[in-house]
Design an enzyme around this catalytic site. Structure first.
Site, PDB file in Angstrom:
ATOM      1  N   ASP A  37      -0.182   4.407   0.965  1.00  0.00           N
ATOM      2  CA  ASP A  37      -0.464   5.414   1.988  1.00  0.00           C
ATOM      3  C   ASP A  37       0.350   5.163   3.255  1.00  0.00           C
ATOM      4  O   ASP A  37       0.767   4.036   3.544  1.00  0.00           O
ATOM      5  CB  ASP A  37      -1.958   5.446   2.315  1.00  0.00           C
ATOM      6  N   HIS A  46       5.115   3.112  12.576  1.00  0.00           N
ATOM      7  CA  HIS A  46       4.129   4.147  12.911  1.00  0.00           C
ATOM      8  C   HIS A  46       4.659   5.109  13.966  1.00  0.00           C
ATOM      9  O   HIS A  46       3.892   5.937  14.473  1.00  0.00           O
ATOM     10  CB  HIS A  46       2.804   3.540  13.408  1.00  0.00           C
ATOM     11  N   ASP A 101       6.474   0.826   6.700  1.00  0.00           N
ATOM     12  CA  ASP A 101       5.066   0.532   6.450  1.00  0.00           C
ATOM     13  C   ASP A 101       4.497   1.613   5.533  1.00  0.00           C
ATOM     14  O   ASP A 101       4.103   2.667   5.991  1.00  0.00           O
ATOM     15  CB  ASP A 101       4.327   0.499   7.782  1.00  0.00           C
ATOM     16  N   HIS A 133       0.830  -1.207   0.000  1.00  0.00           N
ATOM     17  CA  HIS A 133       0.000   0.000   0.000  1.00  0.00           C
ATOM     18  C   HIS A 133       0.860   1.251   0.000  1.00  0.00           C
ATOM     19  O   HIS A 133       1.929   1.296   0.590  1.00  0.00           O
ATOM     20  CB  HIS A 133      -1.020   0.009   1.151  1.00  0.00           C
ATOM     21  N   GLU A 189      -5.052   1.928   3.003  1.00  0.00           N
ATOM     22  CA  GLU A 189      -5.020   0.781   3.906  1.00  0.00           C
ATOM     23  C   GLU A 189      -5.095   1.212   5.366  1.00  0.00           C
ATOM     24  O   GLU A 189      -5.724   0.545   6.194  1.00  0.00           O
ATOM     25  CB  GLU A 189      -3.745  -0.039   3.656  1.00  0.00           C
ATOM     26  N   GLU A 190      -4.455   2.316   5.682  1.00  0.00           N
ATOM     27  CA  GLU A 190      -4.380   2.756   7.069  1.00  0.00           C
ATOM     28  C   GLU A 190      -5.711   3.252   7.623  1.00  0.00           C
ATOM     29  O   GLU A 190      -5.857   3.424   8.837  1.00  0.00           O
ATOM     30  CB  GLU A 190      -3.319   3.855   7.225  1.00  0.00           C
ATOM     31  N   ASP A 213       0.639 -10.262   0.853  1.00  0.00           N
ATOM     32  CA  ASP A 213       0.578  -8.860   1.260  1.00  0.00           C
ATOM     33  C   ASP A 213       1.586  -8.647   2.390  1.00  0.00           C
ATOM     34  O   ASP A 213       2.370  -9.544   2.716  1.00  0.00           O
ATOM     35  CB  ASP A 213      -0.851  -8.542   1.725  1.00  0.00           C
TER      36      ASP A 213
END
Length: 504
Positions: free
Chosen positions: A121, A457, A154, A119, A188-189, A214
């Protein structure tokens, strides 16, 4: 009486002996011999391109999909310019505004395709923490053997790694026998509406996948588990996700004349009742598969308990319940996360509310959890409303041929690891594809110690150059092993090339 005591002593001694023998005989799971692969990839290019990718602030924001539309458009343009072979040889489709689908047509259309995902984002940087970053979170600085910035773990390494691998293989003239799809979600987030739209499109077209790969797993440094080798955790299932709002209404008024019970008090007692009634623990499925891999490295009582679950399962569950991480793998969890009541200290609230988040263990359901919550709260004054609900994913079979292929591929690029299934505590875009494939996995060969896990994150997110190189090599091998095919300059029949997956 004396005879009874003697019998009990003999029985205890026998049980202790059996438990000791079983514990001593606990062995590491066997893994087939795999020859490591060694081929050159353009690491410098991958590093430069990930650095550039970080500079695009591709953030998805709840309720405002257009907030960063220009960033996503710029990122799409960057990818098209940076990977010319991919964009000339593969079909590209944009769905839900920003999510990207690439189709690399195989020479044998009768073979079900594979789907490789990432992903684009990233999560925002927490306001006020910008100065705590060693390098700007969106500067993409390359320093000290790392690429620094938001999204470097991520999940932009997945996006860049897949495109680097495809560009590498196209430059070699590779033609897949099995069609390969690449999918890069844009939100996705915040729920993955882009991936959900792509899944619906695939379903409408009647496409089912041999397997889906994934994010969701990584290689954990031995320090994380205290293991004797790095553990490559392959996600075979995800916990479900349920958010509810508990709310209580009152009459409001001045805090100097409070009623005997206030909305805040009623709400608080409901939350305490939920916290005092945790869901029952059970060790099964992917969590059991993982513990089976780790158990031979466990010390003392934990090793004895696992080796003798027939006798000491309760003790094992109590030990696992004591740690938040292992506790989350053996039960549905509950966490109050947001509270709201009066806007002022001397005003009684006319309404108090709490947001409570549940993560559902495989085998539980949204309906069953809601029924249990209502039973425990047991107060008609507390309204319970569903905010978000996602069922747990079905578990993919770790005995399948596709799991074996993935495990072999992991060890071709990281020979010293032990491969283990595991249950993901979080949700990823792949949950939207469980109806389109029997085998849905998550893995990225990024080596993470405790420090790296804290950076996901978090502040100071970064990826080691060596990890990025391994990711590119891994995806080259995934496509070689699963999609088969040959380099055009080599000739031959793609149908006879390695990579044809057989189900067991």
């Amino acid at each position: 009486m004396k005879k009874i005591v003697i019998v009990l002593v003999v029985a205890v001694a026998a049980l202790t002996g059996v438990a000791g023998v079983r514990s001593a005989s606990l062995q590491l799971p066997s893994q087939e011999h795999v020859e490591p692969v060694d081929f050159a990839v353009d690491t410098d290019r991958a590093v430069r391109n990930l650095s550039a990718a970080v500079r695009y602030r591709t953030m998805a924001v709840d309720g405002d999909a257009a907030a960063y539309a220009d960033e996503f458009a710029g990122f799409r343009g960057f990818l098209a310019e940076t990977y010319p072979l991919v964009h000339s040889a593969l079909e590209r489709e944009v769905v839900a505004g920003h999510t990207l689908i690439y189709r690399w047509a195989g020479t044998h259309e009768d073979l079900p395709p594979v789907l490789l995902m990432g992903h684009m984002d990233v999560v925002p940087v927490e306001p006020g923490t910008e100065d705590a970053w060693p390098h700007g979170p969106f500067d993409g600085v390359i320093a000290d053997g790392y690429v620094w910035g938001r999204g470097t773990m991520d999940d932009k390494p997945n996006v860049i790694g897949l495109l680097e691998a495809a560009e590498h293989m196209l430059a070699e003239g590779f033609r897949p026998s099995r069609t390969v799809y690449l999918l890069f979600g844009h939100d996705e987030e915040v729920g993955g509406d882009g991936a959900a739209a792509a899944a619906a499109l695939f379903a409408e077209r009647g496409i089912r996948f041999e397997f889906v790969l994934d994010e969701g797993g990584m290689i954990l440094h031995p320090e994380v588990f205290g293991s004797s080798a790095p553990i490559a955790l392959v996600k075979t299932a995800e916990k479900g996700y349920l958010t509810v709002e508990l709310s209580v209404r009152g009459t409001g008024g001045h805090s100097s004349r409070p009623p005997r019970e206030t909305p805040v008090g009623i709400l608080s007692r409901a939350i305490v009742r939920l916290e005092d009634s945790p869901f029952p623990a059970r060790l099964e499925g992917p969590a059991l598969d993982m513990v089976s891999t780790l158990a031979p490295d466990m010390g003392g009582a934990a090793r004895v308990a696992f080796a003798n679950r027939w006798l000491l399962n309760g003790m094992l569950l109590r030990r696992m319940s004591a740690d938040p991480s292992s506790n989350a793998s053996i039960r549905t969890t509950m966490a109050p996360t947001m509270l709201q009541a009066s806007p002022k200290d001397n005003v009684l609230p006319s309404r108090a509310s709490a947001i409570v988040n549940f993560r559902l263990l495989t085998g539980d359901s949204v309906a069953a959890v809601l029924h249990r919550v209502r039973r425990i709260v047991a107060d008609d004054r507390v309204h319970i409303d569903v905010v978000t609900a996602v069922e747990p994913s079905p578990a993919s079979d770790p005995a399948s041929g596709n799991y074996a292929l993935l495990g072999r591929t992991i060890r071709e690029v990281a020979p010293d690891v032990r491969v283990s299934p595991y249950l993901s505590l979080g949700a990823t875009d792949s949950r939207h594809f469980t109806s389109l494939s029997d085998d849905v996995y998550g893995f990225l060969p990024l080596v993470a110690d405790n420090d790296a896990l804290d950076r996901i994150h978090g502040t100071g997110e970064r990826i080691a150059v060596a990890d990025l190189e391994r990711i590119v090599r891994f995806y080259v091998q995934v496509m070689r092993n699963s999609a088969g095919g040959v380099a055009s300059r080599d000739g031959g029949d793609p149908a006879t090339a390695p990579g044809r997956v057989t189900r067991h």
